[in-house]
Design a protein around this motif. Structure first.
Motif, PDB file in Angstrom:
ATOM      1  N   ASP A 107      54.878   0.522  30.895  1.00 61.43           N
ATOM      2  CA  ASP A 107      55.841   0.475  29.908  1.00 61.43           C
ATOM      3  C   ASP A 107      55.402   1.414  28.841  1.00 61.43           C
ATOM      4  O   ASP A 107      55.660   1.244  27.623  1.00 61.43           O
ATOM      5  N   THR A 166      56.697   2.228  34.371  1.00 60.59           N
ATOM      6  CA  THR A 166      56.859   0.550  33.893  1.00 60.59           C
ATOM      7  C   THR A 166      55.878  -0.215  34.345  1.00 60.59           C
ATOM      8  O   THR A 166      55.210   0.162  35.561  1.00 60.59           O
ATOM      9  N   ASP A 167      55.688  -1.249  33.881  1.00 60.09           N
ATOM     10  CA  ASP A 167      54.884  -2.387  34.605  1.00 60.09           C
ATOM     11  C   ASP A 167      55.564  -2.806  35.754  1.00 60.09           C
ATOM     12  O   ASP A 167      56.882  -2.568  35.924  1.00 60.09           O
ATOM     13  N   ASN A 176      66.791  -6.696  32.128  1.00 59.19           N
ATOM     14  CA  ASN A 176      65.062  -6.870  31.916  1.00 59.19           C
ATOM     15  C   ASN A 176      65.000  -6.203  30.567  1.00 59.19           C
ATOM     16  O   ASN A 176      65.251  -4.825  30.430  1.00 59.19           O
ATOM     17  N   TYR A 178      62.397  -4.948  29.202  1.00 58.14           N
ATOM     18  CA  TYR A 178      61.365  -4.172  29.187  1.00 58.14           C
ATOM     19  C   TYR A 178      62.068  -2.787  29.602  1.00 58.14           C
ATOM     20  O   TYR A 178      61.631  -1.751  29.364  1.00 58.14           O
ATOM     21  N   TYR A 179      63.177  -2.946  30.485  1.00 58.50           N
ATOM     22  CA  TYR A 179      63.783  -1.678  30.954  1.00 58.50           C
ATOM     23  C   TYR A 179      64.583  -1.051  29.754  1.00 58.50           C
ATOM     24  O   TYR A 179      64.893   0.173  29.639  1.00 58.50           O
ATOM     25  N   LEU A 181      63.569  -0.689  27.025  1.00 60.94           N
ATOM     26  CA  LEU A 181      62.778   0.167  26.043  1.00 60.94           C
ATOM     27  C   LEU A 181      62.377   1.496  26.625  1.00 60.94           C
ATOM     28  O   LEU A 181      61.889   2.379  25.970  1.00 60.94           O
TER      29      LEU A 181
END
Length: 266
Positions: A107, A166-167, A176, A178-179, A181
């Motif tokens: 990430d 990404t992780d 998601n 995290y996406y 970001l």
């Protein structure tokens, strides 16, 4: 008709995303699962491994993988997590254990300065030494090298390549965070272990990752995870300027290397 006009307008607004090629060669692999020594890796400017470099997170696999990375000639080596590494007992030490990769991305993003060699025909010297009008403008990012007894000029040009890794996440049907970001600007290469929905995914891709690709519009998305979906597809619609890569090395039905590395020039 009104809907069709809106669709065409949206596509026209994305025409600026069609970018000139950088002249960078990207070599993509994924899902080697401890079988890295069984594959032939072409040379290139950037090597990307999209995760699952171990077999069920065995520590001996990451140690052997790191040693193998050290034997490869690529100047820039990028690695991300796969599901086999996500919960490994050594996961907090991943970056340290991968000492031979340039960047272990989780990430996070890095911008590489990649040196590109360009060979051009040597220009004839002007007979009028004082005439500066025929002198081409020099690019401050280029160094010119003229080998002895050569009729060619080799230019070394530095280009910036933004890579976001990404992780590992299982497919998210809704969203998601995290996406979210992932920066909208500056990402040339997006790396995620799992593929985006609808592209080299054998119907197992992530809808949330596809939305992220539509928003970010990277030149390429490098993934793996679905061994049977190895291949390359050009995007369509909102993704028309993105090339989707599934670089899985192990084939479906086992953990033996069967596919070749994927090479993409961006």
């Amino acid at each position: 008709r009104e809907e069709g006009r809106h669709t065409r307008k949206a596509m026209d607004e994305r025409q600026h995303l069609k970018r000139d090629k950088l002249g960078v060669r990207v070599v993509c692999v994924s899902d080697t699962h401890g079988r890295h020594a069984d594959i032939k890796v072409p040379n290139g400017d950037i090597l990307i491994h999209a995760g699952d470099f171990t077999h069920f997170g065995k520590k001996k696999d990451i140690i052997a993988f790191n040693e193998w990375l050290g034997t490869l000639p690529h100047k820039h080596k990028i690695v991300v997590n796969g599901n086999h590494e996500k919960n490994a007992e050594w996961k907090k030490d991943s970056a340290k254990l991968l000492s031979n990769c340039s960047f272990f991305l989780k990430d996070s993003m890095v911008t590489l300065e990649v040196s590109i060699l360009q060979t051009q025909a040597k220009q004839q010297e002007s007979t009028d030494k004082g005439n500066d009008k025929n002198t081409p403008n020099e690019d401050p990012n280029e160094d010119t090298i003229l080998p002895a007894s050569s009729t060619n000029t080799i230019k070394v040009k530095a280009v910036s390549v933004g890579i976001y890794g990404t992780d590992f996440f299982w497919p998210c049907p809704s969203s998601n965070p995290y996406y979210d970001l992932i920066p909208k600007e500056g990402v040339d290469i997006l790396v995620a272990h799992g593929p985006a929905k609808g592209y080299v995914d054998d119907k197992h891709g992530c809808p949330s990752l596809l939305k992220a690709v539509e928003r970010v519009c990277p030149r390429i998305l490098v993934a793996g995870h679905i061994h049977s979906a190895h291949g390359v597809m050009q995007g369509a619609g909102k993704c028309k300027f993105t090339t989707f890569v599934n670089a899985a090395i192990c084939k479906a039905g086992g953990y033996k290397a069967g596919w070749k590395a994927v090479v993409v020039d961006i």
